[in-house]
Design an enzyme around this catalytic site. Structure first.
Site, PDB file in Angstrom:
ATOM      1  N   GLY A   1      -8.492  15.746 -27.099  1.00 54.50           N
ATOM      2  CA  GLY A   1      -9.234  16.463 -26.262  1.00 54.50           C
ATOM      3  C   GLY A   1      -8.959  16.627 -24.887  1.00 54.50           C
ATOM      4  O   GLY A   1      -9.017  17.814 -24.179  1.00 54.50           O
TER       5      GLY A   1
ATOM      6  N   CYS B   1     -16.382   7.397 -21.384  1.00 52.78           N
ATOM      7  CA  CYS B   1     -15.445   7.427 -20.799  1.00 52.78           C
ATOM      8  C   CYS B   1     -15.718   6.795 -19.431  1.00 52.78           C
ATOM      9  O   CYS B   1     -15.124   6.427 -18.471  1.00 52.78           O
ATOM     10  CB  CYS B   1     -14.568   8.429 -20.396  1.00 52.78           C
ATOM     11  SG  CYS B   1     -14.833   9.828 -21.854  1.00 52.78           S
TER      12      CYS B   1
ATOM     13  N   THR C   1       7.902  14.967 -30.818  1.00 50.73           N
ATOM     14  CA  THR C   1       7.903  14.846 -32.206  1.00 50.73           C
ATOM     15  C   THR C   1       6.514  14.924 -32.848  1.00 50.73           C
ATOM     16  O   THR C   1       5.536  14.241 -32.254  1.00 50.73           O
ATOM     17  CB  THR C   1       8.569  13.576 -32.809  1.00 50.73           C
ATOM     18  OG1 THR C   1      10.043  13.822 -32.478  1.00 50.73           O
ATOM     19  CG2 THR C   1       8.597  13.789 -34.488  1.00 50.73           C
TER      20      THR C   1
HETATM   21  C1  LIG Z   1     -14.656  13.273 -26.536  1.00 49.24           C
HETATM   22  C2  LIG Z   1     -14.531  14.668 -25.725  1.00 49.24           C
HETATM   23  C3  LIG Z   1     -13.412  15.072 -25.204  1.00 49.24           C
HETATM   24  C4  LIG Z   1     -12.030  14.301 -24.602  1.00 49.24           C
HETATM   25  O1  LIG Z   1     -11.442  14.052 -25.974  1.00 49.24           O
HETATM   26  P1  LIG Z   1     -10.452  12.752 -26.373  1.00 49.24           P
HETATM   27  O2  LIG Z   1      -9.723  13.407 -27.668  1.00 49.24           O
HETATM   28  O3  LIG Z   1     -11.276  11.517 -26.319  1.00 49.24           O
HETATM   29  O4  LIG Z   1      -9.361  12.835 -25.235  1.00 49.24           O
HETATM   30  C5  LIG Z   1     -13.373  16.164 -24.152  1.00 49.24           C
HETATM   31  N1  LIG Z   1     -14.535  16.921 -24.317  1.00 49.24           N
HETATM   32  C6  LIG Z   1     -15.679  16.555 -25.009  1.00 49.24           C
HETATM   33  C7  LIG Z   1     -16.812  17.288 -24.981  1.00 49.24           C
HETATM   34  C8  LIG Z   1     -15.730  15.359 -25.634  1.00 49.24           C
HETATM   35  O5  LIG Z   1     -16.868  14.854 -26.337  1.00 49.24           O
END
Ligand SMILES: *Cc1c(COP(=O)(O)O)cnc(C)c1O
Length: 379
Positions: free
Chosen positions: A71, A325, A238
């Site tokens: 994400g 985070c 990759t």
């Molecule tokens: C968890 C999350 C992210 C980050 O995704 P990752 O795959 O952990 O980098 C970004 N936006 C929202 C709304 C999230 O809940």
């Protein structure tokens, strides 16, 4: 006793079926999808099958699906794409909601350094942006609006369809951080008028380290990295074929079972709130109507959310005080303060996030533990 995992907005347990697809893929389809020999073609077939399935789940075309590492990368690439496009057409203004994930908000310093101006859009006390305020914030030089679909801390669903329409009418790119939405509520990127949309597999019982950025055909994608021809040269390296295949499996399973999942989660939520209704000085953060059922953010007067979380942890229960985070920071949640909570009240909250893997017995145990922990923390 087994531990109880109630931090599903941070990450989820991989499903047995996604795990099977993943290990099978690693064992059997181990070729490099860019190789032209049969092993490579076999891996490429698996990868493209995953792309087709994911595209179908979100109403996109396969050519609009780019695999990323998750994400955060997808959000970053979306914003960089808008920035490059803005530079080309001479538009240097962006609008972000104040409750975006840090994967969006922490792009701001770099954007400002590059000469962009960012307007932060406030939210109401339930965490929703106002369409009127968004309208007022739009300018002739606005290139991007970034408002997430589902807030990962409080579960509020933003008025994405209205935002999409407004952006289309004004020729503004709309990026939706859909990481907390995909697999939890129905998603159709075309209906939402999303120019870009990000997903991450580990939020819907897929593996970590794989995500998708959807970018509509008419938007020129900018590169975060440079290298080979993978992902139409826009995301070289990759590809993570086992991750992609497992992500497709987890997303398809989630989407196919949404109609059973949602009422089950509603019941667990009701049970939790009912079990806690006698706790003095407890309140709920978020929107009572426009929300996902699995994310429950609760505040407790005179109690530190951090201590509550630690006491629950000692009792074998995993919850969080906000986004995973941020555990290192002592700052109160930017989402809760944007919703108007004082820093002190924002520090008194915990997030309990459930999946359909949780049981009624677990919810009852969470209720007992929360009541005990609140009492102890207040002593
Ligand atoms: C968890 C999350 C992210 C980050 O995704 P990752 O795959 O952990 O980098 C970004 N936006 C929202 C709304 C999230 O809940």
């Amino acid at each position: 006793m087994d531990r109880i995992y109630a931090d599903c907005a941070a990450t989820t347990q991989i499903s047995e079926s996604a795990l099977q697809v993943m290990t099978e893929c690693m064992r059997v389809h181990y070729g490099n999808p860019s190789s032209t020999h049969q092993d490579g073609r076999d891996a490429a077939r698996v990868l493209e099958e995953a792309r087709r399935k994911i595209a179908a789940c979100i109403g996109a075309e396969p050519e609009e699906v780019y695999f990323t590492s998750g994400g955060t990368e997808a959000d970053n690439q979306a914003i960089l794409t808008a920035a490059r496009y803005g530079e080309q057409v001479g538009k240097r203004h962006m609008i972000f909601s104040a409750v975006e994930h840090h994967a969006v908000l922490n792009c701001i310093p770099a954007l400002e350094k590059a000469g962009f101006e960012i307007t932060l859009l406030g939210v109401d006390e339930t965490g929703r942006v106002s369409i009127e305020e968004l309208k007022a914030a739009c300018r002739k030089d606005t290139i991007l609006v970034a408002v997430m679909y589902v807030n990962n801390e409080v579960g509020t669903v933003e008025p994405a369809t209205e935002i999409g329409r407004l952006c289309r009418e004004r020729g503004i790119l709309y990026h939706i951080d859909g990481v907390a939405a995909a697999g939890h509520i129905p998603v159709d990127v075309k209906e939402l008028d999303a120019g870009m949309f990000s997903l991450s597999a580990h939020k819907f019982h897929g593996p970590r380290g794989i995500g998708v950025l959807y970018v509509g055909k008419d938007v020129p994608v900018a590169n975060l990295m440079f290298g080979g021809g993978q992902e139409r040269t826009k995301r070289p390296g990759t590809q993570n074929v086992p991750g992609a295949a497992a992500m497709a499996k987890a997303l398809c399973d989630s989407v196919a079972t949404l109609e059973e999942q949602t009422p089950k989660l509603e019941q667990l939520r009701e049970r939790l709130l009912c079990g806690l209704k006698d706790v003095d000085g407890m309140w709920m953060n978020g929107n009572s109507g426009s929300r996902v059922p699995g994310i429950i953010n609760l505040g407790f007067e005179g109690v530190s959310g951090e201590s509550l979380m630690l006491l629950l942890d000692l009792n074998g229960i995993s919850v969080s005080t906000g986004a995973a985070c941020n555990t290192e920071s002592v700052e109160p949640s930017h989402v809760l303060t944007a919703m108007g909570l004082s820093p002190e009240r924002a520090r008194s909250c915990i997030r309990i996030s459930l999946s359909t893997y949780n049981t009624e017995a677990e919810v009852d145990a969470i209720c007992r533990a929360v009541m005990g922990a609140v009492e102890r923390a207040r002593d």
